[in-house]
Design a protein around this motif. Structure first.
Motif, PDB file in Angstrom:
ATOM      1  N   ASP A 105     -75.627-123.808  57.637  1.00 60.56           N
ATOM      2  CA  ASP A 105     -76.291-123.409  56.391  1.00 60.56           C
ATOM      3  C   ASP A 105     -77.530-122.552  56.615  1.00 60.56           C
ATOM      4  O   ASP A 105     -78.071-121.990  55.659  1.00 60.56           O
ATOM      5  N   ALA A 106     -78.026-122.459  57.830  1.00 61.96           N
ATOM      6  CA  ALA A 106     -79.240-121.690  58.106  1.00 61.96           C
ATOM      7  C   ALA A 106     -78.947-120.196  58.015  1.00 61.96           C
ATOM      8  O   ALA A 106     -77.957-119.701  58.553  1.00 61.96           O
ATOM      9  N   GLY A 146     -81.783-127.423  56.580  1.00 58.59           N
ATOM     10  CA  GLY A 146     -81.983-127.317  55.139  1.00 58.59           C
ATOM     11  C   GLY A 146     -82.705-128.486  54.516  1.00 58.59           C
ATOM     12  O   GLY A 146     -82.707-128.618  53.293  1.00 58.59           O
ATOM     13  N   GLU A 155     -83.939-117.779  58.557  1.00 60.24           N
ATOM     14  CA  GLU A 155     -84.340-119.125  58.988  1.00 60.24           C
ATOM     15  C   GLU A 155     -84.171-119.299  60.497  1.00 60.24           C
ATOM     16  O   GLU A 155     -85.000-119.950  61.147  1.00 60.24           O
TER      17      GLU A 155
END
Length: 270
Positions: free
Chosen positions: A150-151, A236, A155
């Motif tokens: 999800d990064a 996250g 990020e």
């Protein structure tokens, strides 16, 4: 004619850059010729990673609300990456102490070498070794199941920047410890808190699950906000004020280590 000679003379900055580059190369060559110290320090976070995942993983994940071993791998890795930096910094303290006590720095002082380049060589070389060690531990983590799908690219870039800043901060502190130690063994002992502090942080269990009297120890130290920030960037989770605290700790430790190291190095050699 004198004007031509003055123009052709290298600037002070270029000489300092040349000497610093040479010292960085020397530091890296020293690590390659004596890999046992680096490997021994690298084995500590790797062994802890494997131990906590395969021996305690299922039990520890229950305290995180379930999710099994894979959930605990995700929780554990950010803390182990920062512990790797602390472990590498111990080698920096030992290396600096060896240079100071074995006479090589005294020899450098008699040569036309920029004085600050000795410290710059140790710091830059050690940060590079810390980043490489983090990559090795990260690859081991990926091999046993760590994922950060999800990064975003931003990020990931922020996470890498945090690791480099934290490595720089701990390296300057380690240099100061090495300069102040009478021998390599004392330098290693002085730098031991750099690997013990992660054990007293949120690296292995959440701060909320710790006894009330122990929580301030975990909360008010540099590793916990850095771990929570890295965890938030990669997984996250909520970062909150931890990002500012982590950046503040990095700046404060870098400044402290820099002034401590330069002041110690300016004194007469041992």
């Amino acid at each position: 004619m004198s004007a031509v000679r003055t123009a052709a003379r290298p600037s002070r900055f270029s000489l300092a850059l040349r000497d610093s580059t040479t010292m960085v190369r020397r530091n890296l060559l020293h690590a390659r010729r004596y890999p046992s110290l680096t490997l021994n320090l690298l084995l500590t976070p790797v062994m802890l990673l494997l131990l906590f995942v395969y021996v305690f993983g299922d039990v520890m994940s229950a305290g995180l609300g379930g999710g099994g071993r894979s959930a605990y791998v995700a929780y554990l890795v950010p803390g182990l990456l920062l512990m790797t930096i602390g472990s590498t910094a111990i080698g920096t303290a030992v290396s600096v102490s060896m240079d100071m006590t074995e006479g090589i720095v005294s020899r450098f002082r008699t040569m036309a070498v920029h004085r600050g380049s000795v410290l710059v060589g140790h710091v830059v070389g050690s940060v590079l070794k810390a980043v490489l060690s983090v990559v090795v531990v990260g690859l081991v983590a990926v091999a046993i199941g760590f994922r950060s799908t999800d990064a975003t690219a931003l990020e990931w870039l922020a996470a890498f920047g945090l690791l480099v800043l934290f490595a720089t901060a701990l390296t300057w502190i380690a240099v100061g410890m090495g300069l102040g130690a009478p021998n390599a063994e004392a330098a290693s002992n002085n730098a031991t808190p750099l690997i013990l502090l992660p054990l007293l942080s949120s690296a292995f269990v959440p701060v909320e699950g710790m006894p009330g009297w122990f929580r301030p120890v975990a909360e008010y130290q540099p590793f916990t906000p850095a771990i929570e920030t890295l965890r938030g960037l990669l997984l996250g989770s909520e970062i909150g004020h931890n990002g500012w605290l982590a950046a503040g700790w990095c700046v404060a430790l870098t400044a402290l280590g820099y002034f401590w190291s330069t002041a110690s190095f300016a004194r007469d050699p041992k």
